[in-house]
Design an enzyme around this catalytic site. Structure first.
Site, PDB file in Angstrom:
ATOM      1  N   LYS A  75       0.832  -1.537  -0.002  1.00 36.30           N
ATOM      2  CA  LYS A  75      -0.113  -0.138  -0.054  1.00 36.30           C
ATOM      3  C   LYS A  75       0.396   1.032  -0.069  1.00 36.30           C
ATOM      4  O   LYS A  75       1.661   1.127   0.898  1.00 36.30           O
ATOM      5  CB  LYS A  75      -0.874  -0.306   1.054  1.00 36.30           C
ATOM      6  CG  LYS A  75      -1.608  -1.125   1.411  1.00 36.30           C
ATOM      7  CD  LYS A  75      -2.944  -1.396   2.125  1.00 36.30           C
ATOM      8  CE  LYS A  75      -3.911  -1.675   1.903  1.00 36.30           C
ATOM      9  NZ  LYS A  75      -5.474  -1.904   3.284  1.00 36.30           N
TER      10      LYS A  75
ATOM     11  N   GLY B 137      16.040   2.016   9.040  1.00 36.09           N
ATOM     12  CA  GLY B 137      14.425   1.208   9.921  1.00 36.09           C
ATOM     13  C   GLY B 137      14.326  -0.157   9.298  1.00 36.09           C
ATOM     14  O   GLY B 137      14.184  -1.233   9.438  1.00 36.09           O
TER      15      GLY B 137
ATOM     16  N   ASP C 198      20.247 -18.160   1.425  1.00 33.79           N
ATOM     17  CA  ASP C 198      21.339 -17.984   2.354  1.00 33.79           C
ATOM     18  C   ASP C 198      22.109 -16.601   2.653  1.00 33.79           C
ATOM     19  O   ASP C 198      22.388 -16.324   3.531  1.00 33.79           O
ATOM     20  CB  ASP C 198      22.222 -18.443   2.004  1.00 33.79           C
ATOM     21  CG  ASP C 198      22.354 -19.999   0.452  1.00 33.79           C
ATOM     22  OD1 ASP C 198      23.072 -20.800   1.177  1.00 33.79           O
ATOM     23  OD2 ASP C 198      22.151 -19.665  -0.216  1.00 33.79           O
TER      24      ASP C 198
ATOM     25  N   GLY D 255      19.277   3.375   4.425  1.00 33.53           N
ATOM     26  CA  GLY D 255      19.131   4.605   4.257  1.00 33.53           C
ATOM     27  C   GLY D 255      19.650   5.006   5.523  1.00 33.53           C
ATOM     28  O   GLY D 255      20.420   5.140   6.169  1.00 33.53           O
ATOM     29  N   GLY D 256      18.226   5.514   6.237  1.00 34.39           N
ATOM     30  CA  GLY D 256      18.192   5.926   8.234  1.00 34.39           C
ATOM     31  C   GLY D 256      17.889   4.471   8.647  1.00 34.39           C
ATOM     32  O   GLY D 256      19.147   3.923   9.903  1.00 34.39           O
TER      33      GLY D 256
ATOM     34  N   TYR E 158      -3.742  11.148  -0.072  1.00 32.76           N
ATOM     35  CA  TYR E 158      -3.746  10.177   1.305  1.00 32.76           C
ATOM     36  C   TYR E 158      -4.838  11.421   2.458  1.00 32.76           C
ATOM     37  O   TYR E 158      -4.580  10.728   3.753  1.00 32.76           O
ATOM     38  CB  TYR E 158      -2.716   9.502   1.759  1.00 32.76           C
ATOM     39  CG  TYR E 158      -1.962   8.669   0.656  1.00 32.76           C
ATOM     40  CD1 TYR E 158      -3.611   7.659   0.075  1.00 32.76           C
ATOM     41  CD2 TYR E 158      -1.115   8.779   0.566  1.00 32.76           C
ATOM     42  CE1 TYR E 158      -2.945   6.901  -0.275  1.00 32.76           C
ATOM     43  CE2 TYR E 158      -0.333   8.115  -0.974  1.00 32.76           C
ATOM     44  CZ  TYR E 158      -1.438   6.768  -1.002  1.00 32.76           C
ATOM     45  OH  TYR E 158      -0.911   5.919  -2.239  1.00 32.76           O
TER      46      TYR E 158
ATOM     47  N   LYS F   2       7.852   1.352   3.623  1.00 37.12           N
ATOM     48  CA  LYS F   2       7.342   2.206   4.977  1.00 37.12           C
ATOM     49  C   LYS F   2       5.785   2.198   5.598  1.00 37.12           C
ATOM     50  O   LYS F   2       5.570   2.325   6.238  1.00 37.12           O
ATOM     51  CB  LYS F   2       7.937   3.413   4.321  1.00 37.12           C
ATOM     52  CG  LYS F   2       8.870   3.725   4.218  1.00 37.12           C
ATOM     53  CD  LYS F   2       9.668   4.781   4.708  1.00 37.12           C
ATOM     54  CE  LYS F   2      11.296   4.541   4.496  1.00 37.12           C
ATOM     55  NZ  LYS F   2      11.853   5.313   5.155  1.00 37.12           N
TER      56      LYS F   2
ATOM     57  N   ASN G 204       7.860   3.699  -6.177  1.00 38.55           N
ATOM     58  CA  ASN G 204       7.245   5.355  -6.301  1.00 38.55           C
ATOM     59  C   ASN G 204       8.760   5.884  -6.805  1.00 38.55           C
ATOM     60  O   ASN G 204       9.517   6.321  -6.470  1.00 38.55           O
ATOM     61  CB  ASN G 204       7.046   6.262  -4.746  1.00 38.55           C
ATOM     62  CG  ASN G 204       5.457   5.336  -4.315  1.00 38.55           C
ATOM     63  OD1 ASN G 204       4.768   4.845  -4.526  1.00 38.55           O
ATOM     64  ND2 ASN G 204       6.023   5.481  -2.766  1.00 38.55           N
TER      65      ASN G 204
ATOM     66  N   ASP H 136      27.245   6.668   4.800  1.00 37.90           N
ATOM     67  CA  ASP H 136      26.912   6.880   5.839  1.00 37.90           C
ATOM     68  C   ASP H 136      27.714   5.246   6.706  1.00 37.90           C
ATOM     69  O   ASP H 136      27.776   4.840   8.141  1.00 37.90           O
ATOM     70  CB  ASP H 136      25.998   7.208   6.908  1.00 37.90           C
ATOM     71  CG  ASP H 136      24.385   7.300   6.439  1.00 37.90           C
ATOM     72  OD1 ASP H 136      24.687   6.841   5.094  1.00 37.90           O
ATOM     73  OD2 ASP H 136      24.217   7.247   7.603  1.00 37.90           O
TER      74      ASP H 136
ATOM     75  N   SER I  10       9.857  14.011   3.163  1.00 38.66           N
ATOM     76  CA  SER I  10       9.325  14.440   1.821  1.00 38.66           C
ATOM     77  C   SER I  10       9.417  12.943   0.650  1.00 38.66           C
ATOM     78  O   SER I  10       9.575  13.404  -0.127  1.00 38.66           O
ATOM     79  CB  SER I  10      10.351  15.319   1.342  1.00 38.66           C
ATOM     80  OG  SER I  10      11.464  15.316   0.689  1.00 38.66           O
TER      81      SER I  10
END
Lengths: 313, 313
Positions: free
Chosen positions: B47, B181, B171, B178-179, B114, B52, B305, B209, B77
């Site tokens: 969805k 999660g 395997d 990225g962050g 949304y 996310k 997206n 990073d 964003s």
């Protein structure tokens, strides 16, 4: 020739082991836009990326053992070239594909990747036919027509058969129309397996020979077609036209901007890649959404072979 | 905090009714290219088009009834903005999204579509935090962090849990980072449900990073990231980093051209739309194909997206 229910059932059984049974997908967001329930038969996920694999496989499987030794030949710069190359390779036989010298490199690469032998010709109708005749004479290969062939039509019908098998109560099925192989096959599938389901052809305004042919009651050849839907540039044939005339409810024509808008909706909302020729069918539904409000609509999403460097977005 | 097997099972049961169980797809052609069996967990079909939705839903479902009356707020964003907007709407609560004024119109439209309320700020980190604080102070909304939040991490873990449920003998699983999660959630899912499966993070060279943080043994903030993978611009957080440090086998970095090539392979071969951030994971597999020869590899295809008018092809 009369294509019977039994012909179609035999065809489906024959080709089943060599094709994908493609999924039928829906999108709540697109249903909201259309005000109807739409079921997309995703032939973009078919082997080599288009429904053409069905008809090509059916034609090749019915060659005699002797014919198989000589191989097959066709002229196409599009999906049928790839379909013949892959279907032939799968059966271990040789495929000769006549392509215009200006065909996109990506299409040539795809045909070679499936093991097809490319014969280049200058990009005129005459050169194409001359080259094809030379190949056939030299090699003894069997010529397979991309759509004006009953075995090819029977093969293409199997996409709608699978859709109807899963969704028995569709009010209508939309399919794009170029040479008419997919549309005539779809119409026969509905006629035999879901007679209450109307079949509608979708065509670009800039290549509306099918619409014109229906109006005039005889085949009007396609001249100077102009559309992004590059799978729909061809004329109806003397085998596809009568079936369409008899079994297709109507042909709906759409503008180029409607095609691009529908293509964008499919890509953005469903996250799948459908070629412009496929988007023509959704464009036709959206153009007539009042008429189809609240109905159950099937769409044959014919293919997903696009050149990513030449997108209309 | 220690995220247990039970935490993850409870999370999955909690969010299940509000998310899609996305399909796992394979492509014979891509397997041939990689020399491995790859199983793509298609969160591009989730969805709102990205994983996310899982974490956002989990966080929102655990608000108290009083908290729900005040609504939720976040700054993003990208996909998390849409996820919070949709997850909040689904639960009938209000969502405030702080977005930079230069965010693409298409993203703003999606959030509004949304039902999210957008608060625009000038595009600096400081303005973003000030605006968010103002919103929270004014409305009493609960701030939800896009990734540095245990409930969000637990939610993201459910994608890999579903993949492991269907393919028990992987395997390795590759996920973009990225962050962190998704990667930390994926690592916890494997640790608890498939301990023999290695988890590998995939990161653009121009936003490395996570790789740097692992080398240094402490969080190295992301500065001036440059990559097409616009979901991977953020820094690790103090909740995601330790989990990654403990449970992730390695971070593999890839070049921009490798990301675009992998993205093209997914689009052309699978006919599905995956965003550049997702393609980073396939790029990492292909870059190390010798190492993973003949293995069974899961890839979390994180989202679909993309802005169609800005494609890299």
């Amino acid at each position: 020739m009369n294509i019977t229910k039994e012909n179609l059932l035999e065809t489906h059984a024959r080709i089943k082991p060599f094709i994908h049974r493609t999924p039928v997908l829906s999108s709540q967001l697109i249903n909201e836009i259309a005000g109807a329930e739409i079921f997309f038969k995703c032939e973009n996920f078919q082997k080599m990326g288009a429904f053409k694999m069905r008809g090509a496989t059916n034609a090749i499987l019915q060659l005699s053992e002797v014919e198989k030794e000589f191989g097959v030949a066709t002229h196409s710069s599009g999906n049928f070239a790839q379909a013949i190359a892959l279907a032939a390779k799968t059966q271990g036989i040789k495929a000769y594909i006549v392509m215009p010298s200006n065909a996109p490199e990506i299409k040539k690469t795809a045909v070679k990747g499936y093991g097809g032998e490319i014969i280049e010709c200058i990009p005129t109708l005459e050169a194409r036919e001359t080259s094809l005749n030379e190949v056939v004479n030299k090699t003894g290969a069997i010529f397979l027509h991309p759509y004006n062939d009953y075995q090819v039509i029977e093969g293409q019908a199997s996409a709608a058969m699978e859709l109807i098998e899963e969704y028995a109560d569709l009010d209508a099925i939309f399919a794009p129309v170029g040479g008419g192989g997919l549309l005539s096959g779809t119409a026969l599938a509905a006629f035999h397996f879901s007679p209450n389901t109307k079949v509608i052809g979708a065509e670009p305004m800039g290549a509306d020979d099918a619409w014109q042919s229906i109006q005039k009651g005889e085949i009007v050849p396609q001249t100077n077609p102009k559309t992004i839907a590059d799978g729909l540039l061809t004329s109806l044939g003397d085998k596809t036209f009568p079936i369409i005339q008899q079994h297709v409810e109507e042909i709906i024509r759409v503008e180029e901007k409607e095609i691009v808008a529908a293509m964008r909706i499919i890509w953005e909302r469903m996250k799948i890649i459908a070629e412009a020729s496929s988007a023509v069918a959704l464009a036709a539904v959206l153009k007539n959404k009042k008429k189809y409000q609240g109905q159950k609509i099937g769409i044959i999403l014919s293919g997903g072979n696009v050149e990513l460097s030449k997108l209309p977005f």
